[in-house]
Motif scaffolding. Sequence first.
Motif, PDB file in Angstrom:
ATOM      1  N   ILE A  29       0.859  -1.187   0.000  1.00  0.00           N
ATOM      2  CA  ILE A  29       0.000   0.000   0.000  1.00  0.00           C
ATOM      3  C   ILE A  29       0.893   1.234   0.000  1.00  0.00           C
ATOM      4  N   PRO A  30       0.722   2.133  -0.976  1.00  0.00           N
ATOM      5  CA  PRO A  30       1.508   3.372  -0.970  1.00  0.00           C
ATOM      6  C   PRO A  30       1.118   4.241   0.223  1.00  0.00           C
ATOM      7  N   ARG A  31       2.069   4.968   0.759  1.00  0.00           N
ATOM      8  CA  ARG A  31       1.801   5.927   1.838  1.00  0.00           C
ATOM      9  C   ARG A  31       1.718   7.305   1.206  1.00  0.00           C
ATOM     10  N   TRP A  32       0.599   7.930   1.406  1.00  0.00           N
ATOM     11  CA  TRP A  32       0.435   9.311   0.990  1.00  0.00           C
ATOM     12  C   TRP A  32       0.258  10.107   2.271  1.00  0.00           C
ATOM     13  N   ASP A  33       1.215  10.895   2.618  1.00  0.00           N
ATOM     14  CA  ASP A  33       1.104  11.661   3.855  1.00  0.00           C
ATOM     15  C   ASP A  33       0.740  13.098   3.518  1.00  0.00           C
ATOM     16  N   MET A  34      -0.461  13.287   2.995  1.00  0.00           N
ATOM     17  CA  MET A  34      -0.916  14.595   2.534  1.00  0.00           C
ATOM     18  C   MET A  34      -1.042  15.599   3.677  1.00  0.00           C
ATOM     19  N   ARG A  35      -1.216  15.112   4.896  1.00  0.00           N
ATOM     20  CA  ARG A  35      -1.367  16.024   6.034  1.00  0.00           C
ATOM     21  C   ARG A  35      -0.065  16.771   6.323  1.00  0.00           C
ATOM     22  N   LYS A  36       1.076  16.230   5.897  1.00  0.00           N
ATOM     23  CA  LYS A  36       2.363  16.901   6.098  1.00  0.00           C
ATOM     24  C   LYS A  36       2.557  18.057   5.128  1.00  0.00           C
ATOM     25  N   PHE A  37       1.908  17.980   3.974  1.00  0.00           N
ATOM     26  CA  PHE A  37       2.106  18.969   2.927  1.00  0.00           C
ATOM     27  C   PHE A  37       0.805  19.731   2.700  1.00  0.00           C
ATOM     28  N   PRO A  83      -9.703   6.394  10.413  1.00  0.00           N
ATOM     29  CA  PRO A  83      -8.866   7.361  11.134  1.00  0.00           C
ATOM     30  C   PRO A  83      -9.630   8.647  11.450  1.00  0.00           C
ATOM     31  N   SER A  84      -9.255   9.299  12.524  1.00  0.00           N
ATOM     32  CA  SER A  84      -9.945  10.524  12.950  1.00  0.00           C
ATOM     33  C   SER A  84      -9.800  11.647  11.935  1.00  0.00           C
ATOM     34  N   TYR A  85      -8.747  11.645  11.132  1.00  0.00           N
ATOM     35  CA  TYR A  85      -8.543  12.706  10.145  1.00  0.00           C
ATOM     36  C   TYR A  85      -9.390  12.528   8.885  1.00  0.00           C
ATOM     37  N   SER A 104      -7.481   8.706   1.193  1.00  0.00           N
ATOM     38  CA  SER A 104      -8.308   8.057   2.230  1.00  0.00           C
ATOM     39  C   SER A 104      -9.405   7.168   1.643  1.00  0.00           C
ATOM     40  N   ARG A 105      -9.315   6.872   0.375  1.00  0.00           N
ATOM     41  CA  ARG A 105     -10.378   6.116  -0.297  1.00  0.00           C
ATOM     42  C   ARG A 105     -10.621   4.739   0.307  1.00  0.00           C
TER      43      ARG A 105
END
Length: 129
Positions: A29-37, A83-85, A104-105
Amino acid sequence: RASSEHQNAVTKTTSACFEPSLDYCVVKIPRWDMRKFNTTESTLGSQMKSVGEVMAIGRKFEEAFQKAIRMFDDSLDGFGDIPSYVDLDSDKALETALAEPDDSRVFAIAQAMQSGYSIDEISDLTKID
């Protein structure tokens, strides 16, 4: 006993040393950490936005997928946790999250299943077959 005397657990006809047992599934599963950017759009397309990936191995897809979800976010117990986000409080927000691919799909799919959407309804909205 020698390995040649053990029966292969998958084929049930050859010895264990005759061939490797390929009875596992790998999920990445790719990690997309969009909350950091903050300025990054979370909608996914052809542009590479992954910041890494998680990989899990299990005997079945469901097991490997659950492990990968837990590694993706260690605050989650698996696919059923949201997740809460991730904000999917309304039917409109849920259907938008299903229809538009973003980071988050997978959690929108879990929420849809928990909310009683059929597999066909989820497939129609996500275009995932």
